[in-house]
Design a protein around this motif. Structure first.
Motif, short mmCIF file in Angstrom:
data_model
loop_
_atom_site.label_atom_id
_atom_site.label_comp_id
_atom_site.label_asym_id
_atom_site.label_seq_id
_atom_site.Cartn_x
_atom_site.Cartn_y
_atom_site.Cartn_z
N UNK A 72 20.09 0.58 1.71
CA UNK A 72 20.22 -0.30 2.89
C UNK A 72 18.84 -0.39 3.39
N UNK A 73 17.92 -0.73 2.91
CA UNK A 73 16.88 -1.08 2.92
C UNK A 73 15.70 -0.06 4.30
N UNK A 74 16.09 0.99 4.68
CA UNK A 74 15.61 1.45 5.38
C UNK A 74 14.33 2.76 5.38
N UNK A 75 13.42 2.25 5.74
CA UNK A 75 12.12 3.20 5.17
C UNK A 75 12.66 4.03 5.39
N UNK A 76 11.49 5.25 4.47
CA UNK A 76 11.75 6.95 4.38
C UNK A 76 10.48 7.52 5.39
N UNK A 77 11.11 7.83 6.11
CA UNK A 77 10.58 8.63 7.07
C UNK A 77 10.18 10.89 6.88
N UNK A 78 8.96 10.92 6.53
CA UNK A 78 8.25 11.81 6.13
C UNK A 78 8.89 13.36 6.95
N UNK A 79 8.55 12.95 8.14
CA UNK A 79 8.55 13.58 9.37
C UNK A 79 10.51 14.69 9.80
N UNK A 80 11.40 13.54 9.42
CA UNK A 80 12.65 13.46 8.86
C UNK A 80 13.12 14.49 7.80
N UNK A 81 12.22 14.83 7.34
CA UNK A 81 12.50 15.04 5.62
C UNK A 81 11.84 16.73 5.72
N UNK A 82 13.07 18.05 5.95
CA UNK A 82 12.71 18.79 6.59
C UNK A 82 13.12 20.09 5.27
N UNK A 83 12.46 20.43 4.41
CA UNK A 83 13.33 21.16 3.22
C UNK A 83 13.09 22.82 3.27
N UNK A 84 14.13 23.69 3.23
CA UNK A 84 14.26 25.27 3.54
C UNK A 84 15.71 25.80 2.63
N UNK A 85 15.69 26.96 3.11
CA UNK A 85 16.60 27.58 2.22
C UNK A 85 17.87 27.37 2.96
N UNK A 86 18.75 27.10 1.86
CA UNK A 86 20.19 27.22 2.31
C UNK A 86 21.65 28.11 3.25
N UNK A 87 20.41 28.91 4.57
CA UNK A 87 21.43 29.01 5.38
C UNK A 87 21.37 28.85 6.62
N UNK A 88 22.20 29.77 7.20
CA UNK A 88 22.55 29.42 8.23
C UNK A 88 21.10 29.62 9.44
N UNK A 89 20.17 30.35 9.29
CA UNK A 89 19.25 31.22 10.17
C UNK A 89 18.38 29.49 10.23
#
Length: 371
Positions: free
Chosen positions: A244-261
């Motif tokens: 889609x030609x949308x720039x990657x925003x590092x601050x919006x990429x938040x990894x973590x465990x696959x848990x509800x918490x």
């Protein structure tokens, strides 16, 4: 009169009946197939054929044999039959956590297919301990399992390849089969069956749906870095941004465990930091429930203020408010396919099977189209 340690007893007194099951009349040893044959008045071979059900015998003979089996409480030595290769081994499912909804559906598929094929299925949990995983694989090898199915993502490094190759070769030598479900494949030449699903394609569909709806800044709640499923879903998300030609925003990429918490905490942190986003792409539906709670807590409405998508399509996804747009993974079919390929492989043990099942975007009410 006879005398024992408890005092005199007359010969007229009845002998105490044996309480042990599987014993001959009046004896203490387990009854054998020879005892059954003697009581039924047939040969040992006839008893064996009757119990195996693989050779025609007359109705009268079958009735006599089964009556003798019942009266002697005869129990077939299943372990001995397994050692001789005359009984089909169980299908062992080894997973990290038996309480997870997605893994529970894989287990259901394994059990259903195994039952349809006349096999017993066993479920074992590793609780995230690689050492326990190895112990369980070895135990199932010793128990002559027909197949050992390992489920769930993994870190794809040299140690992983070496460990899986060792499992595969050890099981193959014992006449069993290693099946990897949702795990990275192994190099060619390893006796293993791999059943995957299209993680990357599914994530692309979900991100593409948000981007097509006008969302240019989506908070991505991915999984633990280096975990195979997390890496594949992140790759699909990044592919959609590029498409889609949308720039990657590092601050919006938040990894973590696959848990509800974790979903709750990461969304709350993003809101507290004042990040600008109009949508959330949660790496799993469980993570999405945590994100939804954090958004509601902040007074934000989904989808009026923030849109939300998940991944898995577990049963409760359609019951959330609003109903969650998500990616459907055919978890039960993964389990069924794993068993089917493993058992078909018994007839062609040299086969290196690798199947990838498709995923599907399920559109519900949690995404709003921006003007």
């Amino acid at each position: 009169m006879t005398v024992n340690g408890n005092g005199p007893r007359t010969n007229a007194e009845p002998k105490r009946a044996s309480r042990r099951r599987g014993t001959t009349d009046g004896g203490d040893r387990p009854s054998t197939i020879r005892d059954v044959a003697a009581k039924a008045g047939v040969s040992v071979a006839t008893v064996s054929r009757t119990l195996a059900g693989n050779y025609p015998v007359s109705a009268t003979t079958r009735t006599r044999v089964m009556a003798a089996v019942e009266s002697l409480h005869y129990v077939v030595n299943v372990h001995a039959k397994a050692l001789s290769g005359r009984v089909a081994g169980p299908i062992a499912l080894v997973i990290q956590d038996i309480t997870g909804p997605s893994l529970a559906h894989v287990a259901a598929g394994v059990e259903q297919e195994a039952a349809d094929r006349g096999r017993l299925s066993l479920v074992c949990a590793t609780r995230g301990d690689p050492g326990r995983e190895g112990d369980l694989v070895q135990l199932m090898r010793e128990q002559h399992a027909g197949a050992v199915v390992l489920v769930g993502g993994a870190v794809q490094d040299d140690a992983y390849h070496e460990r899986m190759a060792e499992y595969a070769r050890a099981l193959d030598a014992a006449g069993s089969r290693l099946v990897l479900v949702g795990r990275p494949p192994l190099p060619d030449g390893i006796p293993v069956t791999v059943v995957e699903y299209d993680n990357r394609g599914g994530a692309f569909q979900a991100a593409d749906h948000l981007l097509t709806a006008g969302h240019r800044r989506a908070l991505f709640l991915g999984g633990t870095p280096l975990l195979s499923t997390a890496e594949q879903r992140r790759a699909g998300y990044l592919h959609a941004l590029r498409a889609h030609g949308v720039p990657y925003a590092e601050e919006l990429d938040m990894p973590g465990p696959y848990t509800r918490v974790s979903g709750y905490q990461r969304t709350r942190e993003a809101l507290k930091a004042g990040l600008d986003f109009t949508a959330v792409f949660a790496g799993t539906d469980i993570v999405a429930t945590g994100a939804l709670a954090a958004l509601h807590e902040a007074g934000l409405d989904v989808p009026r203020d923030i849109s939300l998508v998940g991944f898995d399509d577990v049963p409760f996804a359609a019951d959330l408010s609003p109903a969650l747009t998500t990616v459907r993974v055919p978890y039960e079919e993964l389990g069924r396919t794993a068993v089917r390929l493993a058992l078909e492989g018994e007839e062609r043990p040299a086969a290196d099977d690798h199947v990838v099942l498709s995923t599907q975007l399920v559109i519900r009410q949690s995404v709003r189209t921006l003007r």
